[in-house]
Design a protein around this motif. Structure first.
Motif: not given
Length: 335
Positions: A1-8, A10-16, A72-79
């Motif tokens: 899972m990839t952790l990213f942040y939006l408006d302070n 945190s969210f964990h994105a699943q693969p893909g 809708c197209q952005c695959i989140p990078a770590p942090n």
């Protein structure tokens, strides 16, 4: 899972998953529509982290340099760090100056737009209500006073289209983002043969393109094909017939697909036929043609393929696909 942040947060994105996929899974309030990187409803501000090219593909240079990305197209990078854009950063106030009900399901809405921006029929704009709900529409006409007209079909579960058709009034204030897109008339090539296909309210955009070409003295032949399910869908039929009488180089053909109305057509200006098939038998496509396709995605994709394989260079094929948000209460499943 990839952790990213939006408006302070945190969210964990699943693969893909894209950023939008993740936000929807979290039930986080986010605006979106087509989910294909076209409508710009889901734009976010990139602050930090690695960014893939597809995240910004199709955006204007100034938007790319400002760090805007398609959720809708952005695959989140770590942090990765993202922020939500304030409406005033993307939208301008546009009051409704006119509204005309064209049929039982189609309405024309005209909006006053800023004088320092150029708009052309066939481009796209996002309209946003005061409550934040927004949708994307094609420009059908730019009036002599500089106002922008859009044609909207109300959908059964379409909150925005139902509101525009039934409740919106003159002087109601909307906000507009845009314009963008390259499905518009190109004035530097007056001898091109123009072939325009519009399905449903896509007619508004292609009729506007034809109108601009004629007003600029276009010398080449202009062929406009409009397709609808039934006769009631041919909402500008009389106007197109009149235009054909006024201009010797303008040709109009309407087509319907409903089997129940097959024997009600006149067989001349209204045909029970696929307009793409009809055009393929009438036109010997080559490099002197320029093709425009506006409307339902299946028609647009099929039309692009036919024109290209027929000999029209890809840069002379201009498409505007009406990609809608899924409005069904129970999404369709494919077997």
């Amino acid at each position: 899972m990839t952790l990213f942040y939006l408006d302070n947060q945190s969210f964990h994105a699943q693969p893909g998953e894209t950023v939008l996929d993740t936000l929807l899974r979290y039930k986080y309030p986010v605006n979106y529509s087509c989910k294909k990187g076209r409508c710009r409803s889901c734009l976010l501000q990139h602050v930090q982290g690695e960014l893939t090219m597809i995240s910004q593909r199709g955006l204007e240079p100034d938007q790319k340099s400002a760090g805007l990305v398609f959720a809708c197209q952005c695959i989140p990078a770590p942090n990765m760090v993202l922020t939500t854009l304030e409406p005033q950063a993307l939208y301008l106030d546009t009051p409704i100056v006119d509204k005309q009900v064209l049929t039982d399901n189609i309405v024309s809405v005209t909006l006053k737009v800023p004088e320092d921006r150029e708009y052309q029929a066939g481009q796209c704009v996002n309209l946003r209500r005061p409550d934040g709900v927004s949708r994307t529409y094609a420009i059908a006409k730019v009036t002599e006073s500089g106002a922008v007209e859009v044609h909207v079909r109300r959908k059964v579960n379409g909150d925005f289209s139902q509101w525009l058709y039934g409740s919106a009034r003159r002087n109601d204030l909307l906000q507009m983002q845009g314009p963008w897109g390259y499905c518009h008339y190109f004035p530097g090539l007056p001898d091109d043969i123009l072939v325009l296909f519009g399905s449903g309210t896509g007619l508004g955009a292609v009729a506007g393109i034809a109108e601009e070409a004629l007003s600029r003295g276009h010398r080449g032949d202009i062929f406009l094909y409009h397709s609808g399910k039934n006769l009631a869908d041919l909402y500008l039929h009389k106007e197109m017939l009149k235009k054909m009488l006024l201009h010797r180089n303008f040709y109009y053909q309407a087509c319907i697909s409903a089997e129940s109305e097959r024997y009600q057509v006149d067989g001349k200006r209204i045909r029970w036929a696929d307009p793409l098939e009809l055009a393929a038998g009438r036109h010997n496509y080559n490099r002197s043609y320029r093709v425009f396709l506006c409307g339902e995605p299946k028609m647009v994709i099929k039309g692009q393929e036919r024109a290209f394989l027929g000999g029209v260079p890809i840069e002379r094929i201009h498409a505007l696909s009406f990609d809608y948000r899924e409005l069904r209460k129970h999404p369709r499943t494919w077997m």
